[in-house]
Design a protein around this motif. Structure first.
Motif, short mmCIF file in Angstrom:
data_model
loop_
_atom_site.label_atom_id
_atom_site.label_comp_id
_atom_site.label_asym_id
_atom_site.label_seq_id
_atom_site.Cartn_x
_atom_site.Cartn_y
_atom_site.Cartn_z
N SER A 76 20.62 122.50 -28.72
CA SER A 76 21.75 123.22 -28.72
C SER A 76 23.31 123.02 -29.36
O SER A 76 23.21 123.04 -31.01
N LEU A 108 27.37 120.71 -28.95
CA LEU A 108 28.54 121.06 -29.29
C LEU A 108 29.33 120.55 -30.50
O LEU A 108 30.43 120.93 -30.30
N ARG A 146 28.34 121.87 -33.17
CA ARG A 146 27.71 122.78 -34.97
C ARG A 146 28.64 124.35 -34.39
O ARG A 146 28.60 124.47 -32.90
N ASN A 147 28.93 124.93 -35.17
CA ASN A 147 29.30 126.24 -34.99
C ASN A 147 28.82 127.82 -34.18
O ASN A 147 27.25 127.29 -34.19
N GLY A 148 29.01 128.07 -33.43
CA GLY A 148 27.88 128.14 -32.97
C GLY A 148 27.94 128.66 -30.82
O GLY A 148 28.81 127.73 -30.84
N PRO A 149 27.73 129.52 -30.41
CA PRO A 149 27.64 129.63 -29.10
C PRO A 149 26.59 128.41 -28.47
O PRO A 149 25.86 128.30 -28.85
N VAL A 150 27.34 127.44 -27.58
CA VAL A 150 25.64 127.40 -26.54
C VAL A 150 25.29 127.87 -25.25
O VAL A 150 25.67 128.10 -24.50
N TRP A 156 32.95 121.33 -34.66
CA TRP A 156 32.67 121.55 -33.55
C TRP A 156 32.63 123.01 -33.80
O TRP A 156 33.13 123.90 -34.42
N ASP A 157 31.65 123.79 -32.29
CA ASP A 157 31.92 125.01 -31.75
C ASP A 157 34.03 125.08 -31.48
O ASP A 157 34.61 124.16 -31.12
N ARG A 196 35.44 126.55 -29.77
CA ARG A 196 36.14 126.64 -27.80
C ARG A 196 35.80 125.56 -27.61
O ARG A 196 37.10 124.72 -26.80
#
Length: 260
Positions: A42, A44, A46-50, A218-219, A221
């Motif tokens: 998944s 961390l 990359r953009n988007g939720p984990v 990064w995401d 968050r």
């Protein structure tokens, strides 16, 4: 290091340029490691939720303990999303504190004292020889491997995320660089020595890093965790790096050359 133990326990995420991405988990132990492959994919960076892997694939093991060790210059709090996902998957996660900042565990050639510091942390947190899965990013992956090689009976698995191996003739160059002092005068150690270390306030820190290419991957968050965890008040006012530049540079300059 015991080479046979190191080969048996090592699982590295590094791959040749252009080749397909391998799974983060290699040969499975007697009891499978729940969700590590799915969560690792998944990402961390990359953009988007984990999102944790489906629960059907995440059957927790009894006393499933994961010891996570951070990369150079990144305090463990930067990995909050990743460690939380592992916890959802059923792991008890122990994240090592910032390594290399204690006088009794200095940064030296081949990172011997950093391995001591990692093992001392585990001994404080767990009963003696409690089995664990060692997981580490970059610096942390190599320290995890070396810790497992010292304690094979305590080690269920080793997972390395982009850990820097130096072998063959390059290992000889690393040793020569340490002997001559050149390892401190060339990248990446030289860059770490010159890294900016003062900002007037939190907004200046945010503005400085927000446009960096690595942050853009990064995401959002993770960036917030980075801003919260990587900086501390400067004695002269403003903010400075929490992970000291001289420690970061020393770690780069003492990269192990004995892992062949």
């Amino acid at each position: 290091m015991h080479r046979a133990a190191a080969r048996q326990l090592s699982v590295s995420s590094r791959r040749p340029r252009g080749s397909a991405r391998p799974p983060l988990i290699g040969k499975a132990p007697a009891q499978p490691l729940p969700c590590m492959q799915e969560i690792g994919r998944s990402g961390l960076a990359r953009n988007g939720p984990v999102a944790p892997a489906p629960r059907a694939h995440c059957a927790p093991m009894p006393a499933s303990i994961l010891v996570f060790t951070h990369a150079n210059s990144f305090p463990p709090g930067c990995y909050r999303l990743l460690t939380e996902a592992w916890q959802v998957a059923g792991w008890r996660v122990l994240a090592t504190p910032m390594l290399g900042h204690q006088a009794q565990h200095p940064v030296t050639a081949n990172w011997t004292h950093l391995v001591d510091e990692l093992l001392a942390f585990v001994d404080r947190e767990l009963p003696k020889q409690q089995p664990v899965a060692w997981v580490g990013h970059s610096l942390g992956g190599l320290l995890s491997l070396m810790a497992a090689a010292r304690r094979p009976a305590q080690s269920r698995a080793v997972v390395q995320l982009d850990s820097p191996y130096v072998r063959g003739w390059r290992a000889g160059l690393v040793r020569l660089g340490r002997l001559t002092g050149l390892s401190h005068r060339v990248p990446p150690a030289a860059i770490a020595h010159q890294r900016r270390n003062h900002w007037p306030d939190a907004e200046a820190v945010r503005a400085h890093f927000a446009t960096k290419a690595f942050v853009q991957r990064w995401d959002a968050r993770v960036f917030e965790d980075f801003l919260r965890e990587c900086f501390e008040p400067h004695p002269a006012g403003g903010l400075r790096l929490r992970f000291r530049r001289e420690v970061e540079a020393a770690i780069y300059a003492t990269l192990p050359g004995n892992l062949s």
